[in-house]
Every structure is written in structure tokens, then in C-alpha cells.
Design a protein around this motif. Sequence first.
Motif, mmCIF file in Angstrom:
data_model
loop_
_atom_site.group_PDB
_atom_site.id
_atom_site.type_symbol
_atom_site.label_atom_id
_atom_site.label_comp_id
_atom_site.label_asym_id
_atom_site.label_seq_id
_atom_site.Cartn_x
_atom_site.Cartn_y
_atom_site.Cartn_z
ATOM 1 N N ASP A 91 18.133 15.165 5.144
ATOM 2 C CA ASP A 91 18.128 15.218 3.651
ATOM 3 C C ASP A 91 18.504 16.530 3.096
ATOM 4 O OD1 ASP A 91 17.603 12.582 3.406
ATOM 5 O OD2 ASP A 91 15.533 12.701 3.570
ATOM 6 N N LYS A 137 13.785 4.941 8.334
ATOM 7 C CA LYS A 137 13.575 6.154 7.253
ATOM 8 C C LYS A 137 13.915 5.361 5.903
ATOM 9 C CE LYS A 137 16.124 10.267 6.100
ATOM 10 N NZ LYS A 137 16.665 10.176 4.732
ATOM 11 N N TYR A 138 14.596 4.434 5.729
ATOM 12 C CA TYR A 138 14.797 3.562 4.283
ATOM 13 C C TYR A 138 13.692 2.739 4.206
ATOM 14 C CZ TYR A 138 19.049 6.100 3.779
ATOM 15 O OH TYR A 138 20.086 6.992 3.859
ATOM 16 N N ILE A 140 10.491 2.715 5.225
ATOM 17 C CA ILE A 140 9.238 3.245 4.699
ATOM 18 C C ILE A 140 9.249 3.665 3.208
ATOM 19 C CG2 ILE A 140 8.198 3.717 7.028
ATOM 20 C CD1 ILE A 140 9.313 6.828 6.725
ATOM 21 N N LYS A 141 10.597 3.918 2.724
ATOM 22 C CA LYS A 141 10.704 4.220 1.433
ATOM 23 C C LYS A 141 10.450 2.963 0.541
ATOM 24 C CE LYS A 141 13.809 8.398 1.937
ATOM 25 N NZ LYS A 141 15.101 9.031 1.502
ATOM 26 N N LYS A 142 11.058 1.913 0.822
ATOM 27 C CA LYS A 142 10.901 0.892 0.347
ATOM 28 C C LYS A 142 11.223 -0.311 1.032
ATOM 29 C CE LYS A 142 12.498 -1.792 -3.949
ATOM 30 N NZ LYS A 142 13.788 -1.706 -5.051
ATOM 31 N N ASP A 258 5.687 14.081 5.976
ATOM 32 C CA ASP A 258 6.077 12.875 5.671
ATOM 33 C C ASP A 258 6.136 11.809 6.832
ATOM 34 O OD1 ASP A 258 9.027 12.408 6.482
ATOM 35 O OD2 ASP A 258 8.822 14.516 5.560
ATOM 36 N N PHE A 260 8.379 9.891 8.029
ATOM 37 C CA PHE A 260 9.685 10.081 8.784
ATOM 38 C C PHE A 260 9.666 11.065 9.832
ATOM 39 C CE2 PHE A 260 14.280 10.993 9.803
ATOM 40 C CZ PHE A 260 14.332 9.813 10.479
#
Length: 557
Positions: A91, A137-138, A140-142, A258, A260
Motif C-alpha cells: 500500500d 486483505k480486502y 478484513i477491511k469489509k 494492522d 494484514f
Amino acid sequence: MLTKIPKQFYFFLAAIFILNLIQSSFTQLIFDEAYYWYYSQDMAWGYFDHPPMVALLVKISSFFFNGELGVRFMSCVLSAINIILLWLMIDNPKKNDYIKHFFVLVFSMTLLNAYGFFTLPDTPLLFFTSCFLLTYKYFIKKPTAGLAILLGIFMAALMYSKYHAVLVIFFVLLSNLKLTTNKYAWLAVIIALCCYAPHFYWLYENDFVSIKYHLFERPNGAYRFEKYTLGFLVNLVAIFGLTFPFIYKALFKTKGNDLFSKALIYLTYGVLIFFFVSSFNRRVQTQWIIIVCIPLVVIAFNYMLQNKQALTWIYRLGLINTVLILYLRMGLAHQPLLFNFHYESHGNKEWAKAIEEEVGNIPVIFENSYRNAPMYSFYTDATPTFSLNNFMYRKNQYSIDGSEEQIRGKDVAYISQYDKNPTFTYEKEDGGLYKGKYIANFQSYRKLSCIIEDTPITLNSEKSIDLKIYNPYPEAIDLNKLKFAVTYMDNYKTPVETLKMTPKPKQTTVTTLKQQDTTNFIFQLPKTKKENIGYFRVVISENGLLYGLNGQAIPVN
């Protein structure tokens, strides 16, 4: 997402992809690749040693090309996509300014480089590890149902690639135990189990042969520090080459701030600790720890972007690694570049063609070599070939498929290292010697199964032991064609002594083993003076062949 990647990235990626295509075309197969090519000739939901993903890659490759590229094409494709996936996991906004540093980091990792073109079970394992981690990774964000389904598919694909992919799933879960209360995480697990159900069924239908082999039957030996644990530590260096001090420093310095990053750290440490502990029991092969390359690319590159010293040194040492790797890769295709060092990608086409010129178009049987049999078949288009496995070797795919049926009753060329009076010989470039003879009307019964249910058994006992022999063949087998023995093995299942014995049928009128039926016998263990006996195996010789692998290894007191 992909449109945000700079053009320079794709220039580097295209160069690596083209290099891998060229390498694939001009480098002969290694033995494991030939074995997996053999898998692909009869597609199934599972194979003796591995799940079927590697066979699927070979099969897809064969639709596009012939020869070596017809085995490796999909590996080249997956490795190129894998580099994109690794890039997307990072990122840091500064990454676009250090594209060449990223490619040097990735290309300088020795095994990650090699699996850019070799087709082995680790090839899809690396690719689907990246797919799984990027999706996670995506997720755990949403968390969403769509991501959960995708996550489940990638978990199944991981397990279809190699069994120890379970470590990837386990250590990522361990890094975030709150997933156990997440309904979407459970949906991912259900999807994964549904996708993996065909392989579960294959295992059940084949008596869990793969699981039994990996857990109980893999070759092993007495613990030696220099071979096992020290060898593991050397492997930790070998997979990264000269950059290893800075790669591991990046790992030590990275904090899991975090979820990830925490998953990447747990996965890396988890795999390393697991195989370090395993090294006290068995030799850890270098490729077993290759999974850590995926999280460590992300960890190391993020660290490079934050630490100028690491950026400079990994880049410089990575360039040296790259030059050495390119030289070695040229040597894989052309032996003299390796100063006459013979690697297994050298000379296979030559020895296969030489044997074909000697024997013509008759089937060829290689004793104790699941490596030579498919290699010969690949380079000569000869079918069938067969690996006849005896008590001094191990079972493999040839032990469970239908290849034996294709050669029974035919005139064959039989190649064995144990033959003292061969009809023909061929010396390989590495000094190995093939010794062969001709056998008319070849008959083998390697699938006869010897079953002993009462265990453990006392060594040198006078006690009679019940023995069941199952004949899976469609015809009865005359007992006069068979000889029986007991092979004694040490605690690591290495043969120590083989002694003849004659089991007695429980029904005195029995003269044959009935087709697709079980015949009951009794026998006594032949007495042995050998020490350190840990196991025995009942074995059968048919028509004068060396004893097979008919019974399980039974522990003795």
C-alpha cells in the motif's frame, strides 16, 4: 486497480515472462516435472503423492504447446500474475518510484525465481497463497459474501496444490481469532469444503493413500544435526541468497500494527517454526519453506521503502543474486556453462532416445523408478511405460493406477540396476548405468495386498499369525507362481533382512488366490538374529521378480 500500475512495471514483467518462456522451451524437464506430466495423462481428483492442481496446470499447458513448454506454460503465466498480486498487496504510496527495486527483490529470491518456469506443486501453491492473502486483505477491511466465496475458492485451490497449504490457512486464522465469530468467514470455510469434497471422496476411494504416505511412509532416517537441523538453517539462507540478512532483519523489525501485517508475520514465523521443529524428526526439503517468500516480499519491500540502508543493500546484493541466477539458469539449459556439473535437466532426451533405439517400440519397465519411467515416455512418446516397485523402494502413482494392466502379458524391455547379466546397457552422462534385458509375456501382480490385523507382534515368536491376501485382479492367480517372504526393517523402515516363509492356507484345498477375493492364511515370523528391528512387512515375489511392497509395515516388540 490494474490501470494504476505504471507502464514501467509491465515492461519489467514482460521481460521476466518472455525470459521464462524461453527458459521453459530450451531446458529439458527435471524428473519431478516428468512425473507430474505423467499425472496429467490421466486426470483425476487426486494422485498418490499430491493433490491434482499440478496435473491440471500441465494439462492446460498442453492445449497451447508441445514439448517442454507444453508442461511449463501455465507456470510462466501464474508466476507473472503472482508478481502483480504481490505488488497489489503493498500500500505504500512511494512504491511507484521504486519499481526496479521491487523486481530485483522478487527476481533475486532463488526458488521464487525457479518456480517462475518449473512446473511443480509449489508453483500453484505460491500463486494461490498470493490470491488468498490479497483477498484476505480486502476481506478484513469489509467482509462481504462475494469476498467470502472468493476466499473459500482460494483456500480450496491452496489445498488442491499441496497438502501443507493448510499451514497458510491455519496461521492466518491464528493471527485473527475473531474470524471464528464472523459469519462470512464461516461461509468461506463452507465454500472451501464444498470445493474440496471431490478430493476428499478420492482419498476415501483410495484408502487415504496420500495421507498415509506423507504421515507414515515417507523415507526417513536417524537424526543427524548436520543433515536435518543444520540443513534447515542453510535452507533459510539459500532461498534468499546474498540478501538474506536484510530480508530477515525486515521481518524482525516489522510490527503487526494492522491485521494484514499481523497475518504476514504470523504466517512467516509459523511456517519457519513449524519446519524448524520438524527438522528434529526428518530432513526438511528447501521447497517446503518456500511459502514464506510470499509474505516476506511484502514485508521486505515495505521495509525497504522506510529504510534507505535496507533499500540500498537489498538492491545491490539482489543485483549480484540476479547475475548469479541468470548464469545458473543458462546452465540448466546448457550443461558446459555449469563447468560439467550434471543437473537432472541435462541429458534426459539423449538417454531416452538411446534406449528407444535399442528396444524399439516395445513397452519399457523401469525397476524402482517413478522418475525414469515418465521421463522415457515423455521424450519418446512411448506408451506404456511402468515403474515396478520392490521392497527396497517405495510406492508411487504407478502402484495405484492402471499402468500395470497395460504391460501385463506383453513382451517388454526390463531395466534394473540389480541385473547381473544384462542384455544391453547404456551409460548416462552423469556416469549412471542402465542395464536391461528382454522378458517375454511379462506378468506381475504388484497390487496383491497382504493384510495383518493383529498388531503389534513379538519378534521371533512361535505364535501363528493370521494373514489375509486380497487379489484385486480379474483372474485367479496360481500360488505356485508366488513366493512369500518377510522383510525386516529398522525403526526408520529401512530394509535390514528378507527371509523366505511359506504361509499355509486355512483351507487345505486352496491352490489359487481367487479373483477379486480374499484368501486366509496363517504363518510364523521367520527368526532373525538381526538387531534393532522395528517393523516387518509381508512381501510377494511373482514369476521370479524381486519381492514387492504388498504388506503394510507392521511394528514388532
